[in-house]
Design a protein around this motif. Structure first.
Motif, mmCIF file in Angstrom:
data_model
loop_
_atom_site.group_PDB
_atom_site.id
_atom_site.type_symbol
_atom_site.label_atom_id
_atom_site.label_comp_id
_atom_site.label_asym_id
_atom_site.label_seq_id
_atom_site.Cartn_x
_atom_site.Cartn_y
_atom_site.Cartn_z
ATOM 1 N N GLY A 1 0.853 -1.240 0.082
ATOM 2 C CA GLY A 1 -0.114 -0.148 0.044
ATOM 3 C C GLY A 1 0.749 1.174 0.029
ATOM 4 O O GLY A 1 0.286 2.494 0.039
ATOM 5 N N THR A 2 2.124 1.109 0.161
ATOM 6 C CA THR A 2 2.761 2.165 -0.258
ATOM 7 C C THR A 2 3.894 2.620 -1.345
ATOM 8 O O THR A 2 4.383 3.824 -1.593
ATOM 9 C CB THR A 2 4.056 2.219 1.147
ATOM 10 N N GLN A 3 3.334 1.950 -2.355
ATOM 11 C CA GLN A 3 3.969 2.144 -3.697
ATOM 12 C C GLN A 3 3.779 3.348 -4.366
ATOM 13 O O GLN A 3 4.882 3.912 -4.705
ATOM 14 C CB GLN A 3 3.588 0.750 -4.654
ATOM 15 N N ASP A 4 2.605 3.582 -4.379
ATOM 16 C CA ASP A 4 2.109 4.830 -4.942
ATOM 17 C C ASP A 4 2.802 5.988 -4.340
ATOM 18 O O ASP A 4 3.306 6.932 -5.142
ATOM 19 C CB ASP A 4 0.536 4.994 -4.963
ATOM 20 N N GLU A 5 2.800 6.116 -2.937
ATOM 21 C CA GLU A 5 3.159 7.364 -2.324
ATOM 22 C C GLU A 5 4.593 7.469 -2.509
ATOM 23 O O GLU A 5 5.356 8.413 -2.856
ATOM 24 C CB GLU A 5 3.136 6.978 -0.813
ATOM 25 N N ILE A 6 5.705 6.159 -2.848
ATOM 26 C CA ILE A 6 7.031 6.121 -2.824
ATOM 27 C C ILE A 6 7.292 6.710 -4.238
ATOM 28 O O ILE A 6 8.296 7.636 -4.558
ATOM 29 C CB ILE A 6 7.549 4.792 -2.687
ATOM 30 N N LEU A 7 6.731 6.098 -5.294
ATOM 31 C CA LEU A 7 7.011 6.809 -6.767
ATOM 32 C C LEU A 7 6.449 8.043 -6.972
ATOM 33 O O LEU A 7 7.161 8.648 -7.636
ATOM 34 C CB LEU A 7 5.962 5.721 -7.562
ATOM 35 N N SER A 8 5.547 8.492 -6.138
ATOM 36 C CA SER A 8 5.227 9.934 -6.253
ATOM 37 C C SER A 8 6.390 10.789 -5.861
ATOM 38 O O SER A 8 6.660 11.847 -6.389
ATOM 39 C CB SER A 8 3.938 10.423 -5.655
ATOM 40 N N TRP A 9 7.037 10.386 -4.869
ATOM 41 C CA TRP A 9 8.220 11.147 -4.099
ATOM 42 C C TRP A 9 9.341 11.327 -5.135
ATOM 43 O O TRP A 9 9.861 12.280 -5.163
ATOM 44 C CB TRP A 9 8.518 10.446 -2.972
ATOM 45 N N ILE A 10 9.472 10.007 -5.641
ATOM 46 C CA ILE A 10 10.743 9.892 -6.440
ATOM 47 C C ILE A 10 10.432 10.984 -7.781
ATOM 48 O O ILE A 10 11.335 11.381 -8.441
ATOM 49 C CB ILE A 10 10.831 8.376 -7.009
ATOM 50 N N GLU A 11 9.221 10.943 -8.270
ATOM 51 C CA GLU A 11 8.771 11.602 -9.472
ATOM 52 C C GLU A 11 9.211 13.248 -9.233
ATOM 53 O O GLU A 11 9.687 13.904 -10.051
ATOM 54 C CB GLU A 11 7.445 11.363 -9.650
ATOM 55 N N LYS A 12 8.770 13.621 -8.115
ATOM 56 C CA LYS A 12 8.914 14.852 -7.614
ATOM 57 C C LYS A 12 10.275 15.253 -7.457
ATOM 58 O O LYS A 12 11.155 16.259 -7.944
ATOM 59 C CB LYS A 12 8.049 15.303 -6.375
ATOM 60 N N GLY A 13 11.325 14.626 -7.034
ATOM 61 C CA GLY A 13 12.545 14.428 -6.785
ATOM 62 C C GLY A 13 13.334 14.506 -8.188
ATOM 63 O O GLY A 13 14.187 15.413 -8.301
ATOM 64 N N LYS B 1 21.589 11.516 5.947
ATOM 65 C CA LYS B 1 20.544 11.918 6.792
ATOM 66 C C LYS B 1 19.154 11.487 6.257
ATOM 67 O O LYS B 1 19.188 10.947 5.184
ATOM 68 C CB LYS B 1 20.765 13.442 6.862
ATOM 69 N N GLN B 2 18.248 11.947 7.021
ATOM 70 C CA GLN B 2 16.687 11.909 6.637
ATOM 71 C C GLN B 2 16.456 12.923 5.535
ATOM 72 O O GLN B 2 16.767 14.136 6.065
ATOM 73 C CB GLN B 2 15.909 11.893 7.732
ATOM 74 N N LEU B 3 15.841 12.505 4.678
ATOM 75 C CA LEU B 3 15.388 13.559 3.608
ATOM 76 C C LEU B 3 13.858 14.134 3.770
ATOM 77 O O LEU B 3 13.248 13.167 3.996
ATOM 78 C CB LEU B 3 15.540 13.032 2.322
ATOM 79 N N THR B 4 14.087 15.319 3.841
ATOM 80 C CA THR B 4 12.587 15.824 4.228
ATOM 81 C C THR B 4 11.831 16.490 2.894
ATOM 82 O O THR B 4 10.571 16.663 3.173
ATOM 83 C CB THR B 4 12.691 16.978 5.320
ATOM 84 N N LYS B 5 12.749 16.774 1.956
ATOM 85 C CA LYS B 5 12.068 17.339 0.942
ATOM 86 C C LYS B 5 12.502 16.500 -0.484
ATOM 87 O O LYS B 5 13.670 16.031 -0.595
ATOM 88 C CB LYS B 5 12.323 18.744 0.650
ATOM 89 N N GLU B 6 11.721 16.576 -1.420
ATOM 90 C CA GLU B 6 12.152 15.619 -2.606
ATOM 91 C C GLU B 6 13.425 16.200 -3.424
ATOM 92 O O GLU B 6 14.235 15.493 -3.829
ATOM 93 C CB GLU B 6 10.938 15.788 -3.621
ATOM 94 N N LYS B 7 13.470 17.518 -3.351
ATOM 95 C CA LYS B 7 14.594 18.096 -4.222
ATOM 96 C C LYS B 7 15.972 17.860 -3.364
ATOM 97 O O LYS B 7 17.040 17.892 -4.178
ATOM 98 C CB LYS B 7 14.559 19.380 -4.373
ATOM 99 N N MET B 8 16.077 17.328 -2.367
ATOM 100 C CA MET B 8 17.189 16.953 -1.578
ATOM 101 C C MET B 8 17.838 15.651 -2.061
ATOM 102 O O MET B 8 19.113 15.428 -1.785
ATOM 103 C CB MET B 8 17.094 16.897 0.028
#
Length: 925
Positions: free
Chosen positions: A80-92, A791-798
């Motif tokens: 159930g987390t796949q869409d959330e992760i791919l969306s994060w990657i796409e923005k990054g 470190k932990q990434l908090t924003k996609e552009k990081m």
């Protein structure tokens, strides 16, 4: 650009070289001062270049490209987390620069590349690679990620996970990343767990006695409260069903059950929960070995209560079944101490079940007895089967020279629908038939699709190996046309003068044409040709094939299990030669044997018939015929003992033996000789998971150090690789890497007196911890990233932010330095050999002095002066150069002076001026 050395400590050798050069200057003789300085400098340069080369110098170029690998945890806990992760990657990816590259990897128990490293900004829409989702191995995912970075470059790994790893060690992987200068950053992903119940423990005593009451304990973990139903099954039969109220948290449920039978008890505890996130964690199995009265499995096609009654009267527990009812799992055979095949054909069993019986006998000591009859031994199709392997006799008959002349043609369907295991097994079956034939027997092999293909011409066999190779090389393809192939087979056999002629037809389809098959068979009957047919699969024309076999005086086989195909053909081949059955009354010859002598002390009755077989070299023959064929033979096969009795139990072949007063004792002796001797105090077995590997701990109360031999087998009969070590007196540890499921283990131990002790038990490997209800473990991710400076990434552009360590490209210059060193080395040798003056004179010889040279800029001025200057009141006329100028003697004398100047000026201004002045003098004359 920078310079670095791979082995900088080797530069210390320069100190030694400096000392050597100092001693050379101080003590060398035979050189003048200048030569000594030259030699010392050149030698020092050579030493320096070679020593620097040994230190492996590399030019280092900084690369500003940023390589990022997105590592996605796709295990079961991350559903159930796949869409959330791919969306994060796409923005990054939007924030990456033109030359920056990225890749995507998904991980579970293994890892796979979803999107390879590239500069495009397109991101995949779903994770589609096939990985094992029932474990989380972040370490393997990181190893794969680091391997796809370009050589000698670093970058960033961005991990999406909940931090719960069940296999591997992410901290070890992080340390390897640090060595390569790769940064590990992470994005914490919270698991989306719904309602879920899990059976986390299910235990029963590993050893019981018949009549003992067993306590069953089940532990259930749940994240919600609900009314559920608990079921307990024993050997796949339900024995307990109860409604229970499950509370949130830990629930402990107990039951009791009486062990009324001996053998392996396989309990399964299951909780019925609706709407669960994972159904895989709703059940567990446990195994108990119940000791008591031995249990015997009697397998026979025809009802013969006399055998079972004889065994029951001796106090054994007997279960009687048909061949088709044989178990399809190993546990089904381990329930019995011995198995009896009474006139059972291999064509009713299949090789998968034969393999399980072979495994039970060889590795777990189960006994096995085969009795004869028209469907047994070679006539039953056991040639080259796992059952033949475990028996003390071979199915081939040593007296084949007595068999009648035989002609056999195999007609095999090779249409497209036969492709795969079906065709492979059919070809293997044909190959076995060839091995059963004599060299002088006639063989033909016709494969057909929409037309017949004669693979082997019908003729006496001259080379079995060549015939088998031709059969195995037949490919699949085409349609199905039966009649023409069958007609070709009849036409080949009809003119041959043979005692027995037979055709075997194998097909899985229906013929494209309808012809008069009966007329064709009638034509063959005039020359004694018989026909058997084999229907392979549900799409075959069974009505036609059964009719052909019936009309052709043969046999029809309806194959459901493809693995029986080889047995069918070997049985058909054996049936053709009825001399496998020796039908001549005789008195069996008794061979001395300590165990059997008391039974045969007063002699034995006459016997009517038996099936001819060949004894194996290490078997013991107890009874033999007047032709020296074995009638009763036994041997040890692995941990089990097996017996072959080539006459029958019905009395038709055994004759007066069935009327013999000790006949029941004889049958009982056959079984009792094969019963295993198990120790009454088995090892206790404990199973645990250590870093993704299953560890089996065995403990004995005797606490001795005697070596043991273990065999671990899966439920399907597959032997499992395992390594064993002694951890303490009487304690052993086996390590194996296997999937969840049921496994059986046999243990053989040799005492100091040489006696063997045999144990057998079983255990289950539960489902992975991946399916347990656990919280997040983000602290592990933080610890791993800190090791690499991440470190932990908090924003996609990081994701594409500057990497702390620049990527670099390194280029070795070792070869260049060695080449230069050799050039100076040769120069130094020349100075020492010929002297400095001779070497320098060699250079001066090829270098001309450059004094008083006219500069190139003065040539045009001189050319202009010559044009206008007059000699003896006469002006020199300079002709322009023409491409059409012909080089004749007259023209050479009047050659334009300007052209000469241009030509000479290209070489040396000084020489050109000298030649110009000489030309003026000649003109003045």
């Amino acid at each position: 650009m920078g310079l670095e050395f791979k082995y900088p400590y080797l530069l210390l050798i320069l100190i030694i070289s400096a000392i050597v050069l100092f001693l050379f200057i101080k003590h060398s003789k035979g050189y003048n001062h200048i030569e000594k300085i030259w030699i010392t400098c050149i030698r020092g340069l050579v030493f320096t270049l070679i020593i620097i080369s040994l230190a492996t110098p590399q030019l280092v170029f900084k690369i500003d490209e940023r390589n990022v690998v997105f590592l996605v945890d796709s295990s079961a806990s991350m559903i159930g987390t796949q869409d959330e992760i791919l969306s994060w990657i796409e923005k990054g990816v939007i924030s990456k620069r033109e030359k920056d590259q990225f890749a995507i990897i998904s991980l579970g128990k293994n890892a796979a590349v979803e999107q390879s490293l590239n500069v495009n900004k397109d991101v995949i829409q779903e994770l589609s690679t096939n990985i094992d989702k029932y474990d989380t191995n972040i370490e393997q995912g990181i190893q794969l990620a680091s391997s796809i970075f370009p050589s000698n470059s670093n970058g960033r790994v961005v991990l999406f996970s909940d931090g719960n790893e069940t296999v591997g060690n992410v901290l070890d992987a992080a340390r390897l990343l640090r060595q390569r200068g790769i940064v590990l950053d992470y994005i914490p992903i919270t698991r989306h767990f719904g309602q879920d119940m899990a059976v986390t423990e299910f235990s029963v005593p590993s050893s019981l006695y018949e009549g003992e009451t067993v306590k069953l304990t089940m532990k259930v973990e749940s994240n919600y409260a609900a009314n559920s139903k608990v079921r307990i099954t024993l050997n796949d039969e339900e024995i307990i069903e109860k409604d229970v109220k499950i509370k949130e948290g830990t629930n402990l449920i107990t039951f009791s059950h009486e062990a009324t039978e001996t053998g392996f008890y396989i309990y399964k505890g299951e909780i019925a929960a609706t709407g669960d996130t994972f159904a895989e964690n709703n059940h567990l199995k446990a195994i108990s070995n119940v000791k008591g009265t031995p249990r015997v499995l009697v397998v026979q096609s025809e009802q013969n209560e006399g055998v079972s009654e004889a065994l029951i009267s001796s106090g054994l527990i007997v279960e009687q079944i048909l061949p088709q009812q044989l178990p399809s799992t190993l546990s089904g055979y381990l329930r019995y101490q011995s198995i009896l095949f009474n006139n059972v054909a291999a064509t009713d069993i299949g090789e998968k079940k034969m393999n399980l019986i072979n495994q039970a006998v060889k590795d777990f000591g189960t006994g096995f007895v085969m009795a004869g009859g028209e469907n047994s031994f070679g006539l039953g199709g056991y040639f080259k089967t796992p059952i033949e392997e475990l028996l003390p006799v071979d199915m081939e008959v040593k007296g084949k020279q007595e068999l009648p002349s035989l002609g056999l043609i195999i007609v095999l369907d090779r249409s497209g629908s036969m492709e795969g295991d079906k065709l492979s097994l059919a070809k293997e079956a044909a190959a076995r038939s060839v091995e059963l034939l004599r060299e002088k027997d006639t063989l033909g092999f016709i494969a057909f699709d929409d037309r017949p293909w004669e693979i082997i011409e019908t003729a006496p066999i001259t080379n079995k190996k060549d015939a088998i190779e031709k059969i195995r090389s037949v490919p699949a393809g085409g349609g199905t046309e039966i009649y023409s192939a069958l007609e070709a087979a009849f036409n080949r056999l009809i003119p041959l003068e043979l005692q027995r002629k037979h055709i075997i037809l194998l097909t899985d389809g229906q013929s494209a044409t309808s012809n008069d098959y009966h007329s064709l068979i009638d034509k063959g009957k005039k020359t004694n040709i018989t026909l058997s047919t084999v229907a392979l699969g549900q799409d075959s024309d069974k009505r036609l094939l059964e009719d052909l076999a019936d009309y052709g005086a043969g046999r029809f086989y309806d194959v459901v299990d493809d693995t029986v195909i080889p047995s069918i053909l070997s049985r058909e081949t054996a049936v053709l030669t009825r001399t496998y059955i020796v039908d001549e009354p005789f008195y069996p010859t008794i061979h001395p044997n300590f165990d059997w002598d008391p039974l045969f002390k007063d002699g034995v009755p006459e016997m009517n018939a038996y099936i001819a077989v060949t004894p194996k070299s290490t078997s013991q023959t107890v009874l033999s015929s007047n032709k020296e064929d074995p009638v009763l033979s036994e041997w040890q096969f692995g941990l089990g003992r097996t017996i072959a009795f080539t006459s029958d139990f019905s009395g038709k072949w055994a004759g007066n033996w069935a009327k013999w007063e000790i006949w029941p004792h004889f049958i009982n002796k056959l079984i009792s000789k094969t019963l295993p001797s198990f120790n009454s105090e088995p090892y206790t077995v404990h199973v645990e998971n250590k870093n993704g590997q299953t560890v089996i701990q065995l403990q004995s109360s005797s606490s001795d150090l005697n070596p043991i031999e273990t065999v671990v087998v899966s439920q399907s009969g597959k032997k499992v690789n395992s390594s064993m070590k002694i951890t303490a007196p009487g304690r052993y540890e086996l390590v194996m890497d296997q999937d969840p499921g049921m496994y059986f283990i046999s243990i053989k131990q040799l005492s100091e007196d040489g006696d063997e002790k045999l144990y057998k038990t079983g255990f289950t490997i539960p489902y992975s911890d991946e399916l347990l209800l656990k919280g997040d473990n983000f602290s592990l991710l933080k610890e791993a990233s800190n090791i690499t400076g991440g470190k932990q990434l908090t924003k996609e552009k990081m994701a594409f932010a500057p990497i702390p360590h620049f990527s670099v490209k390194k280029q070795s210059i070792t070869s260049l330095l060695i080449f230069i060193a050799f050039l100076f080395f040769f120069l130094e040798i020349a100075i020492r050999r010929f002297g400095l003056p001779n070497v320098t004179s060699l250079f001066r010889k090829y270098v001309k002095p450059r004094q008083h040279l006219i500069k190139d800029t003065e040539v045009p001025k001189l050319r202009k002066k010559i044009r206008t200057e007059s000699y003896s009141s006469k002006t020199i006329e300079v002709k322009e150069f023409s491409p059409k100028f012909k080089d004749t003697d007259k023209e050479n004398s009047n050659r334009n002076i300007e052209d000469r100047i241009e030509d000479n000026s290209k070489r040396n201004p000084h020489d050109s001026m000298k030649r110009l002045l000489e030309a003026k003098k000649r003109t003045n004359r």
